[in-house]
Design an enzyme around this catalytic site. Structure first.
Site, PDB file in Angstrom:
ATOM      1  N   ASP A  71      35.884  20.889  32.152  1.00 52.59           N
ATOM      2  CA  ASP A  71      34.913  21.934  32.460  1.00 52.59           C
ATOM      3  C   ASP A  71      35.121  22.236  33.951  1.00 52.59           C
ATOM      4  O   ASP A  71      34.927  21.370  34.801  1.00 52.59           O
ATOM      5  CB  ASP A  71      33.512  21.354  32.188  1.00 52.59           C
ATOM      6  CG  ASP A  71      32.428  22.395  32.323  1.00 52.59           C
ATOM      7  OD1 ASP A  71      32.652  23.408  33.016  1.00 52.59           O
ATOM      8  OD2 ASP A  71      31.345  22.186  31.754  1.00 52.59           O
ATOM      9  N   ILE A  72      35.563  23.444  34.255  1.00 57.92           N
ATOM     10  CA  ILE A  72      35.834  23.784  35.654  1.00 57.92           C
ATOM     11  C   ILE A  72      34.494  23.929  36.389  1.00 57.92           C
ATOM     12  O   ILE A  72      33.628  24.695  35.946  1.00 57.92           O
ATOM     13  CB  ILE A  72      36.629  25.108  35.743  1.00 57.92           C
ATOM     14  CG1 ILE A  72      37.982  24.976  35.027  1.00 57.92           C
ATOM     15  CG2 ILE A  72      36.810  25.553  37.194  1.00 57.92           C
ATOM     16  CD1 ILE A  72      38.957  24.021  35.657  1.00 57.92           C
ATOM     17  N   HIS A 116      45.898  38.837  41.110  1.00 57.86           N
ATOM     18  CA  HIS A 116      46.243  39.480  42.375  1.00 57.86           C
ATOM     19  C   HIS A 116      45.245  39.051  43.437  1.00 57.86           C
ATOM     20  O   HIS A 116      44.049  38.924  43.191  1.00 57.86           O
ATOM     21  CB  HIS A 116      46.390  40.999  42.237  1.00 57.86           C
ATOM     22  CG  HIS A 116      45.135  41.804  42.161  1.00 57.86           C
ATOM     23  ND1 HIS A 116      44.430  42.213  43.272  1.00 57.86           N
ATOM     24  CD2 HIS A 116      44.478  42.324  41.087  1.00 57.86           C
ATOM     25  CE1 HIS A 116      43.392  42.959  42.890  1.00 57.86           C
ATOM     26  NE2 HIS A 116      43.394  43.033  41.570  1.00 57.86           N
ATOM     27  N   ASP A 158      37.013  41.974  42.481  1.00 56.84           N
ATOM     28  CA  ASP A 158      38.384  42.514  42.319  1.00 56.84           C
ATOM     29  C   ASP A 158      39.216  42.173  43.546  1.00 56.84           C
ATOM     30  O   ASP A 158      39.258  42.941  44.486  1.00 56.84           O
ATOM     31  CB  ASP A 158      38.304  44.025  42.085  1.00 56.84           C
ATOM     32  CG  ASP A 158      39.665  44.666  41.876  1.00 56.84           C
ATOM     33  OD1 ASP A 158      40.641  43.936  41.639  1.00 56.84           O
ATOM     34  OD2 ASP A 158      39.736  45.909  41.959  1.00 56.84           O
ATOM     35  N   GLU A 211      48.855  44.418  44.514  1.00 53.17           N
ATOM     36  CA  GLU A 211      48.554  44.932  43.166  1.00 53.17           C
ATOM     37  C   GLU A 211      47.894  46.297  43.273  1.00 53.17           C
ATOM     38  O   GLU A 211      48.164  47.196  42.483  1.00 53.17           O
ATOM     39  CB  GLU A 211      47.621  43.955  42.416  1.00 53.17           C
ATOM     40  CG  GLU A 211      47.355  44.333  40.958  1.00 53.17           C
ATOM     41  CD  GLU A 211      46.149  45.234  40.748  1.00 53.17           C
ATOM     42  OE1 GLU A 211      45.940  45.696  39.607  1.00 53.17           O
ATOM     43  OE2 GLU A 211      45.408  45.496  41.716  1.00 53.17           O
ATOM     44  N   ASP A 237      42.195  39.346  36.191  1.00 55.14           N
ATOM     45  CA  ASP A 237      41.882  40.373  37.178  1.00 55.14           C
ATOM     46  C   ASP A 237      40.485  40.884  36.859  1.00 55.14           C
ATOM     47  O   ASP A 237      40.272  41.492  35.814  1.00 55.14           O
ATOM     48  CB  ASP A 237      42.920  41.504  37.090  1.00 55.14           C
ATOM     49  CG  ASP A 237      42.725  42.549  38.185  1.00 55.14           C
ATOM     50  OD1 ASP A 237      41.798  42.408  39.013  1.00 55.14           O
ATOM     51  OD2 ASP A 237      43.506  43.522  38.204  1.00 55.14           O
ATOM     52  N   HIS A 265      35.996  48.712  43.626  1.00 53.44           N
ATOM     53  CA  HIS A 265      36.776  49.373  44.695  1.00 53.44           C
ATOM     54  C   HIS A 265      35.895  49.942  45.801  1.00 53.44           C
ATOM     55  O   HIS A 265      36.278  50.923  46.440  1.00 53.44           O
ATOM     56  CB  HIS A 265      37.708  50.454  44.122  1.00 53.44           C
ATOM     57  CG  HIS A 265      38.931  49.869  43.489  1.00 53.44           C
ATOM     58  ND1 HIS A 265      40.011  50.632  43.090  1.00 53.44           N
ATOM     59  CD2 HIS A 265      39.259  48.583  43.180  1.00 53.44           C
ATOM     60  CE1 HIS A 265      40.947  49.822  42.573  1.00 53.44           C
ATOM     61  NE2 HIS A 265      40.495  48.590  42.615  1.00 53.44           N
ATOM     62  N   ASP A 291      32.098  31.516  35.438  1.00 54.27           N
ATOM     63  CA  ASP A 291      32.154  30.151  34.913  1.00 54.27           C
ATOM     64  C   ASP A 291      32.862  30.116  33.556  1.00 54.27           C
ATOM     65  O   ASP A 291      33.778  29.324  33.330  1.00 54.27           O
ATOM     66  CB  ASP A 291      30.722  29.606  34.793  1.00 54.27           C
ATOM     67  CG  ASP A 291      30.693  28.126  34.449  1.00 54.27           C
ATOM     68  OD1 ASP A 291      31.730  27.449  34.623  1.00 54.27           O
ATOM     69  OD2 ASP A 291      29.634  27.652  34.003  1.00 54.27           O
TER      70      ASP A 291
HETATM   71  N1  TRP Z   1      42.751  45.698  39.507  1.00 52.91           N
HETATM   72  C1  TRP Z   1      42.637  46.657  38.445  1.00 52.91           C
HETATM   73  C2  TRP Z   1      42.671  48.046  39.055  1.00 52.91           C
HETATM   74  O1  TRP Z   1      42.278  48.202  40.170  1.00 52.91           O
HETATM   75  C3  TRP Z   1      41.366  46.472  37.717  1.00 52.91           C
HETATM   76  C4  TRP Z   1      41.438  46.910  36.333  1.00 52.91           C
HETATM   77  C5  TRP Z   1      41.112  48.115  35.843  1.00 52.91           C
HETATM   78  C6  TRP Z   1      41.883  46.130  35.265  1.00 52.91           C
HETATM   79  N2  TRP Z   1      41.345  48.125  34.520  1.00 52.91           N
HETATM   80  C7  TRP Z   1      41.810  46.920  34.137  1.00 52.91           C
HETATM   81  C8  TRP Z   1      42.335  44.836  35.165  1.00 52.91           C
HETATM   82  C9  TRP Z   1      42.190  46.423  32.933  1.00 52.91           C
HETATM   83  C10 TRP Z   1      42.711  44.337  33.945  1.00 52.91           C
HETATM   84  C11 TRP Z   1      42.636  45.147  32.832  1.00 52.91           C
HETATM   85  O2  TRP Z   1      43.092  48.983  38.424  1.00 52.91           O
HETATM   86 ZN    ZN Z   2      41.482  46.761  41.707  1.00 48.33          ZN
END
Ligand code: TRP
Ligand code: ZN
Ligand code: CA
Length: 450
Positions: free
Chosen positions: A55-56, A137, A149, A183, A212, A299, A314
């Site tokens: 369990d992290i 990323h 993000d 990324e 991500d 963003h 989690d």
């Molecule tokens: N880092 C991605 C981006 O800025 C975030 C993202 C959007 C994403 N749609 C996604 C990550 C789908 C995984 C799957 O576009």
């Molecule tokens: Zn992004």
């Protein structure tokens, strides 16, 4: 050279022309005779190195987020490619991994006139021909700290790697963790990494798992619909805690898994949603607020330490650890599995040795101390024959010497050989040489039982 023959009448059990005919019948692929499944995950905790997934601790994951936020704050509010906050993020992650016993390397590239960095961390051991990767990323956009993000994915991958070290895991696969640069400029770092792998090294990557955005404040539970084995391991884990998942659809190809998928590497991953709106149905099953985006700070400058669902972070951290433990450790095949080659091979009279090969695959480690070698050689004077087993590295194990006095037909028997110094997987050969003239025969079949 001819050896002295006894005066006994010589028996001819088979016509030579028929032998040549069957020998010309072509090569049959050797295949395991039993129905063992090669990539079956380990069922439960058992021997050393195969403990149940941990369990992290969410507190550890959150502590990394705090550090990423501090790094951003100290570096103009972001951790973007080409900015000082990015390199500081790399240094932070690398120091943790180095202290935990990983072999790390920083890969540099150039994008938009600035130096970018990928961080690669290898956990020593495992099968180098089966590399399981997980990555995230590490860069943010320039407008904010990028905590959801993608400090969230970066921290979950980091803490999973550290858990591998704490457990001193000895997986059957080789584990490699990665943090990608740039990324947000178009998957630049991960594409650079994949493009710079040799064809052989690419083929060795058996899977890539991408995280991500895994702590969106109004979270959904999305699983990438790519490699079925990776997808299943995540879906099963979520089903086990009673949380429904959906297939990720907010942008297939919009994160670093696309760099791997584009060259044919199996991929999977987790996502909690970005700028799409949570529906009423989704809010009903996941909680949170319908009619609002999954991440209202996507963003933007408000993607800070407070822009996180601890529960989602989690769960996704635990899910990743579960996937690494499950997919990284394949169960050793049970003893008793056989590999057989039934293609006839003619043994020319008093001439060079002939061989018959069979390929053993899907096993781990070395061959057994008591490998059984079943041999079925048809021959009209078996004393003519010298028989060896050749291991994949070419080491010869003598099974039978020639003997001028052994006039019996055929070698149909099983030998037991200590092959514990040999790697199990690879091409094994039976080598047979006829060292005296007149009598001939053929390898009818032979078999290895592990
Ligand atoms: N880092 C991605 C981006 O800025 C975030 C993202 C959007 C994403 N749609 C996604 C990550 C789908 C995984 C799957 O576009
Ligand atoms: Zn992004
Ligand atoms: Ca002979």
């Amino acid at each position: 050279m001819t050896h002295p023959r006894s005066s006994l009448p010589r028996t001819t059990s088979r016509c030579t022309a028929a032998v040549a005919l069957v020998a010309a019948a072509g090569l049959l692929a050797a295949s395991p005779a039993s129905s063992a499944t090669p990539d079956r995950p380990r069922a439960a905790a058992a021997d050393a190195g195969t403990l149940a997934p941990p369990d992290i601790p969410i507190s550890n994951v959150k502590a990394h987020l705090t550090q990423f936020q501090s790094i951003a704050t100290a570096n103009g509010g972001n951790r973007a490619h080409g900015r000082t906050g990015y390199k500081a993020s790399i240094d932070y992650v690398k120091a943790k991994l180095d202290a935990a016993g990983f072999t790390t390397s920083v890969q540099q590239f150039t994008s938009s006139g600035s130096t970018g960095y990928n961080l690669i961390a290898d956990w020593p051991g495992g099968d180098p021909d089966q590399v399981l990767m997980a990555g995230a990323h590490l860069d943010s956009v320039s407008s904010g700290a990028g905590i959801n993000d993608n400090a969230s994915g970066s921290a979950a991958v980091l803490e999973t790697a550290l858990a591998v070290s704490r457990a001193q895991l000895q997986p059957t696969k080789h584990l490699r963790f990665a943090w990608w640069g740039a990324e947000e400029l178009g998957l630049v770092g991960s594409r650079y990494y994949v493009n710079n792998l040799t064809a052989d090294d690419r083929a060795r990557v058996s899977g890539y798992i991408n995280l991500d955005m895994v702590g969106s404040p109004n979270p959904g539970y999305f699983v990438y619909d790519d490699d079925p084995a990776i997808e299943k391991v995540f879906k099963d884990w979520y089903a086990g805690i009673g949380i429904p998942t959906e297939t990720e659809t907010e942008g297939d190809g919009r994160s670093d898994h696309a760099s791997f998928k584009n060259v044919g590497i199996p991929v999977g991953g987790l996502f909690t949603g970005a700028s799409r709106t949570k529906t009423a149905a989704q809010a009903a099953k996941w909680g949170g607020t319908s009619g609002q985006t999954f991440d209202r700070c996507y963003h933007s400058s408000c993607d800070t330490s407070t822009n996180i669902s601890d529960t989602a972070l989690d769960r996704n951290s635990d899910a990743l650890a579960h996937a690494i433990w499950t997919l990284g450790t394949t169960e050793p095949l049970p003893p008793g599995e056989s590999y057989e080659n039934t293609t006839d091979v003619a043994i020319p009279d008093n001439a060079a040795a002939v061989t018959s090969a069979l390929t053993v695959s899907g096993r781990t480690g070395n061959a057994p101390t008591a490998l059984r070698v079943g041999v079925d050689i048809k021959h009209t004077w078996r004393g003519d024959l010298v028989v060896d087993l050749l291991a994949p590295d070419g080491t010869a194990y003598r099974l039978k010497n020639s003997s001028s006095s052994d006039s019996a037909d055929n070698v149909i028997t099983a030998y037991t050989v200590d092959t514990s110094a040999e790697t199990a997987n690879g091409a094994w050969q039976l080598r047979v040489q006829d060292v005296a003239s007149q009598d001939t025969g053929y390898i009818d079949s032979w078999k290895l039982t592990f």
